[in-house]
Design a protein around this motif. Structure first.
Motif, PDB file in Angstrom:
ATOM      1  N   THR A   1       0.805  -1.234   0.000  1.00  0.00           N
ATOM      2  CA  THR A   1       0.000   0.000   0.000  1.00  0.00           C
ATOM      3  C   THR A   1       0.831   1.274   0.000  1.00  0.00           C
ATOM      4  O   THR A   1       0.270   2.363   0.003  1.00  0.00           O
ATOM      5  CB  THR A   1      -0.937   0.023   1.225  1.00  0.00           C
TER       6      THR A   1
ATOM      7  N   ASN B   1      -7.762  -3.013   1.745  1.00  0.00           N
ATOM      8  CA  ASN B   1      -6.428  -3.013   1.152  1.00  0.00           C
ATOM      9  C   ASN B   1      -6.434  -2.316  -0.215  1.00  0.00           C
ATOM     10  O   ASN B   1      -5.647  -1.379  -0.460  1.00  0.00           O
ATOM     11  CB  ASN B   1      -5.919  -4.443   1.026  1.00  0.00           C
TER      12      ASN B   1
ATOM     13  N   ASP C   1      -7.556   1.425  -0.022  1.00  0.00           N
ATOM     14  CA  ASP C   1      -6.496   2.283   0.500  1.00  0.00           C
ATOM     15  C   ASP C   1      -5.509   2.659  -0.602  1.00  0.00           C
ATOM     16  O   ASP C   1      -5.105   3.820  -0.727  1.00  0.00           O
ATOM     17  CB  ASP C   1      -5.775   1.576   1.645  1.00  0.00           C
ATOM     18  N   ILE C   2      -5.119   1.680  -1.422  1.00  0.00           N
ATOM     19  CA  ILE C   2      -4.200   1.962  -2.526  1.00  0.00           C
ATOM     20  C   ILE C   2      -4.826   2.966  -3.496  1.00  0.00           C
ATOM     21  O   ILE C   2      -4.185   3.930  -3.923  1.00  0.00           O
ATOM     22  CB  ILE C   2      -3.841   0.667  -3.279  1.00  0.00           C
TER      23      ILE C   2
END
Length: 223
Positions: A166, A192, A195-196
């Motif tokens: 990330t 996950n 967030d990226i």
């Protein structure tokens, strides 16, 4: 007369097997890489399909498996063969056991491209960009390779993985990306990828994040 018939029968099958295993008639090629003393991966097996109707290969469609999987059989899927051929792409399946580029696994893909270029007499294959279609672990592999070697990637799909790196990376924002999460998948997987996306989209990353409704951790097969 019986002996003559038997002889013709034997010659027929000898001729059949010569054609079957003659490299000039082969459209599917295999390559395996092995780690050197500075590398830590274990398994790196590749298989590629190249349609005989393609004069110049424009890219490579890489079908990436989930954790512990093996996607090499995809090269025998007639629908995927036609899809790849329609855009002058080769079709690649893999069996890989490491998704971290510092293990040397990324170099294995580069070596595979060079080897397939030599086997197939398509020298352009060595420089053909990769389009990744990755599910779960395979999506994570695709994203990590893109961060590591963005010049080699024309675009990527990563769907429903939960362990993507990330950290912010400027090198990857110019590579088109499609990120999928499943509405009913585990929260950590949704978080996950989200967030990226949120870290990179303000920097104009050419990406889209989409949620598949009423779906969990399955691969999306709608082409």
């Amino acid at each position: 007369m019986c002996q003559r018939i038997v002889s013709m029968f034997i010659l027929k099958y000898i001729f059949f097997f010569i054609l079957l295993f003659n490299p000039l008639n082969t459209q599917i090629y295999d390559f395996s890489d092995f780690p050197n003393e500075d590398e830590s991966f274990t398994t790196a097996n590749f298989r590629i399909y190249i349609s005989e109707d393609i004069d110049t290969i424009r890219g490579i469609y890489a079908y990436m498996h989930g954790f512990g999987g093996d996607s090499r059989s995809i090269v025998q899927d007639s629908l995927m063969q036609e899809l790849s051929k329609s855009v002058d792409f080769a079709l690649l399946g893999v069996q890989l056991d490491n998704m971290y580029m510092d293990s040397g696994i990324g170099n294995s893909l580069i070596d595979a491209k060079a080897n397939f270029a030599n086997q197939s007499n398509h020298t352009e294959l060595m420089y053909s960009p990769v389009f990744f279609d990755g599910h779960s672990w395979g999506g994570q592999w695709s994203y990590h390779y893109t961060k590591w070697n963005p010049e080699d990637v024309i675009a990527f799909i990563t769907m429903k993985g939960g362990y993507h790196d990330t950290t912010y990376s400027e090198s990857v924002i110019s590579v088109p990306g499609y990120m999928f999460v499943g509405e009913n998948d585990s929260d950590y997987r949704i978080e996950n990828l989200t967030d990226i996306f949120l870290k990179h989209r303000p920097s104009d990353a050419v990406w889209t994040l989409a949620m598949e409704p009423n779906a969990a951790h399955n691969r999306i097969d709608d082409r």
